[in-house]
Design a protein around this motif. Structure first.
Motif, PDB file in Angstrom:
ATOM      1  N   LEU A 362      -6.250   7.823   4.870  1.00  0.00           N
ATOM      2  CA  LEU A 362      -7.632   7.612   5.314  1.00  0.00           C
ATOM      3  C   LEU A 362      -7.735   6.416   6.249  1.00  0.00           C
ATOM      4  O   LEU A 362      -8.699   6.275   6.995  1.00  0.00           O
ATOM      5  N   LEU A 363      -6.734   5.555   6.204  1.00  0.00           N
ATOM      6  CA  LEU A 363      -6.700   4.357   7.036  1.00  0.00           C
ATOM      7  C   LEU A 363      -6.741   4.697   8.524  1.00  0.00           C
ATOM      8  O   LEU A 363      -7.194   3.908   9.351  1.00  0.00           O
ATOM      9  N   PHE A 364      -6.272   5.915   8.871  1.00  0.00           N
ATOM     10  CA  PHE A 364      -6.146   6.302  10.284  1.00  0.00           C
ATOM     11  C   PHE A 364      -7.330   7.129  10.777  1.00  0.00           C
ATOM     12  O   PHE A 364      -7.287   7.680  11.876  1.00  0.00           O
ATOM     13  N   GLU A 365      -8.367   7.236   9.955  1.00  0.00           N
ATOM     14  CA  GLU A 365      -9.567   7.932  10.401  1.00  0.00           C
ATOM     15  C   GLU A 365     -10.289   7.090  11.459  1.00  0.00           C
ATOM     16  O   GLU A 365     -10.301   5.864  11.394  1.00  0.00           O
ATOM     17  N   ASP A 366     -10.915   7.765  12.428  1.00  0.00           N
ATOM     18  CA  ASP A 366     -11.590   7.068  13.535  1.00  0.00           C
ATOM     19  C   ASP A 366     -12.895   6.406  13.103  1.00  0.00           C
ATOM     20  O   ASP A 366     -13.461   5.597  13.849  1.00  0.00           O
ATOM     21  N   ASP A 367     -13.404   6.747  11.904  1.00  0.00           N
ATOM     22  CA  ASP A 367     -14.713   6.233  11.491  1.00  0.00           C
ATOM     23  C   ASP A 367     -14.669   4.771  11.054  1.00  0.00           C
ATOM     24  O   ASP A 367     -15.716   4.144  10.861  1.00  0.00           O
ATOM     25  N   MET A 390       2.131  -5.381   0.053  1.00  0.00           N
ATOM     26  CA  MET A 390       1.431  -5.050   1.293  1.00  0.00           C
ATOM     27  C   MET A 390       0.356  -6.083   1.588  1.00  0.00           C
ATOM     28  O   MET A 390      -0.090  -6.802   0.678  1.00  0.00           O
ATOM     29  N   PRO A 391      -0.064  -6.149   2.858  1.00  0.00           N
ATOM     30  CA  PRO A 391      -1.151  -7.077   3.194  1.00  0.00           C
ATOM     31  C   PRO A 391      -2.495  -6.588   2.643  1.00  0.00           C
ATOM     32  O   PRO A 391      -2.684  -5.405   2.380  1.00  0.00           O
ATOM     33  N   ARG A 392      -3.417  -7.506   2.503  1.00  0.00           N
ATOM     34  CA  ARG A 392      -4.759  -7.166   2.013  1.00  0.00           C
ATOM     35  C   ARG A 392      -5.597  -6.740   3.214  1.00  0.00           C
ATOM     36  O   ARG A 392      -5.833  -7.538   4.132  1.00  0.00           O
ATOM     37  N   LEU A 393      -6.020  -5.474   3.233  1.00  0.00           N
ATOM     38  CA  LEU A 393      -6.764  -4.929   4.368  1.00  0.00           C
ATOM     39  C   LEU A 393      -8.230  -4.738   3.999  1.00  0.00           C
ATOM     40  O   LEU A 393      -8.556  -4.284   2.885  1.00  0.00           O
ATOM     41  N   THR A 394      -9.105  -5.084   4.950  1.00  0.00           N
ATOM     42  CA  THR A 394     -10.550  -4.865   4.798  1.00  0.00           C
ATOM     43  C   THR A 394     -10.949  -3.693   5.674  1.00  0.00           C
ATOM     44  O   THR A 394     -10.563  -3.623   6.841  1.00  0.00           O
ATOM     45  N   ILE A 395     -11.720  -2.767   5.116  1.00  0.00           N
ATOM     46  CA  ILE A 395     -12.119  -1.570   5.868  1.00  0.00           C
ATOM     47  C   ILE A 395     -13.642  -1.482   5.889  1.00  0.00           C
ATOM     48  O   ILE A 395     -14.314  -1.646   4.861  1.00  0.00           O
ATOM     49  N   LYS A 396     -14.185  -1.265   7.113  1.00  0.00           N
ATOM     50  CA  LYS A 396     -15.640  -1.149   7.307  1.00  0.00           C
ATOM     51  C   LYS A 396     -15.917   0.033   8.212  1.00  0.00           C
ATOM     52  O   LYS A 396     -15.039   0.547   8.884  1.00  0.00           O
TER      53      LYS A 396
END
Length: 403
Positions: A362-367, A390-396
């Motif tokens: 889902l990380l590679f979704e354009d939204d 792994m690094p800590r990623l923030t998704i918005k």
């Protein structure tokens, strides 16, 4: 310094292409363009262009003679696909430059930003030059080997064998070692190491501009590894077998030629029969007995009962729309990988990395807009057998970021 317009130089080359091609052929043959050869060539075309050749720096002086300036020589070699094979030592020179730059990048990874950027650009340039050198070498060696097999120049068999061995020992085998993935010191292996390093740094480096450069270098290396693998296949599957056939063919023909020309001296030696006629059946003479024995073994077969296992296994299926809907409800998510882990565990008791990687797609979704949380520590996801750090990623959401 060239004072003329670039367009004028290109128009000049197009207008006098045939003359320039003849001069190129002279240099390929003799490694130099003698002063007399230049005069003869210009006179044969009835063109008074000697001053322009030096003014545009197409030709440069070599004592009393001339030679193509290197950029023009490379251009003509590329246009005509006519490359002079580089010695392995010349190709290895690119490898040394690549190793040195990579070492400097690792040592100065947290030092001056501008120097790091320049080193990454220089490394990309050396990798491109190395790849071009390998591709051109393979083309040149394959062309020479095919010409040698065709033997259009009608050279002696002994000379043909000598040339084949010369190509193998001085060019083909060393080049194969350079591209050998199983050789620990090969340049190919060094490029794989650089690819692994850049793959990590394009995600976790602090500065965004440096991350972009590592991203470009990583994609360049992915293509380079494919190209070099193709050249290695050509060397292994086409070039080496072709040279071996030349050697074998030449040895047979040379021996047969020697026998025919010196047959009177060896009358006591009887030549072998080239064709020995034989007669045989297309089937075995014991076919009846063998067939009878085969079928008799099935006369007294024991009855076998096959019972199918009715126990059903429940396979985990990734419902992308369901997980995406759940992610959208929880946005913004401060720790994406931990969210993936907890979401899977809520649905299934057995947690596996195969399921985990499906959800992380889902990380590679354009939204979504992804960013690395530089303040927080790295997170770990583990199961019974292994652990991922792994690094800590923030998704918005994209629209939330634009606001």
């Amino acid at each position: 310094m060239i004072k003329s317009e670039p367009k004028s130089i290109l128009q000049f080359m197009a207008s006098h292409y045939d003359l320039l091609r003849d001069l190129f052929d002279i240099q390929v043959k003799n490694n130099i363009i003698a002063k007399e050869a230049l005069n003869v060539c210009i006179e044969s075309y009835d063109k008074n262009i000697r001053e322009q050749l030096t003014e545009y720096q197409i030709l440069v002086e070599q004592n009393d003679d001339f030679a193509f300036n290197e950029p023009y020589l490379i251009l003509f070699e590329f246009i005509h696909q006519q490359f002079k094979p580089l010695l392995p030592e010349e190709i290895e020179h690119f490898g040394e430059a690549i190793r040195t730059l990579f070492l400097k990048i690792k040592e100065g990874i947290n030092e001056d930003k501008n120097i790091l950027l320049e080193r990454i650009e220089a490394l990309s340039s050396q990798i491109k030059k190395f790849t071009n050198a390998v591709v051109n070498n393979t083309k040149s060696l394959l062309s020479e080997s095919k010409d040698l097999k065709a033997n259009n120049k009608k050279i002696d068999y002994q000379e043909k064998i000598h040339k084949a061995r010369y190509l193998i020992e001085n060019y083909i085998s060393p080049l194969n070692t350079i591209l050998d993935v199983n050789h620990s010191q090969s340049i190919y292996n060094e490029l794989l190491n650089i690819s692994q390093f850049t793959n990590v740094k394009r995600f976790d480096y602090i500065d965004e501009s440096i991350r972009r450069e590592f991203e470009k270098l990583y994609h360049l290396l992915r293509q380079v590894v494919k190209d070099l693998n193709l050249q290695s296949i050509i060397l292994t599957n086409e070039l080496l077998p072709l040279i071996d056939r030349i050697k074998t063919e030449s040895e047979y023909l040379r021996g047969f030629h020697f026998y025919l020309t010196n047959g009177n001296c060896y009358k006591e030696i009887q030549p072998p029969k080239i064709f020995v006629p034989t007669r045989d059946n297309i089937y075995n003479r014991f076919v009846y007995e063998n067939t009878k024995e085969y079928f008799e073994q099935f006369k007294h077969e024991d009855e076998i009962v096959v019972v199918e296992d009715s126990q059903q296994t429940s396979d985990w299926i990734f419902d992308k729309s369901k997980y995406k809907e759940s992610l959208n409800k929880n946005l913004p998510v401060e720790d994406f990988f931990k969210w993936c882990e907890s979401s899977i565990k809520q649905e299934s008791e057995s947690f596996s990395f195969d399921n985990f990687f499906m959800v992380t797609s889902l990380l590679f979704e354009d939204d979504y807009e992804i960013s690395v949380n530089k303040v927080g520590k790295k997170i770990s996801v583990s199961n019974e057998n292994s652990e991922l750090v792994m690094p800590r990623l923030t998704i918005k959401r994209q629209e939330d970021v634009s606001r």
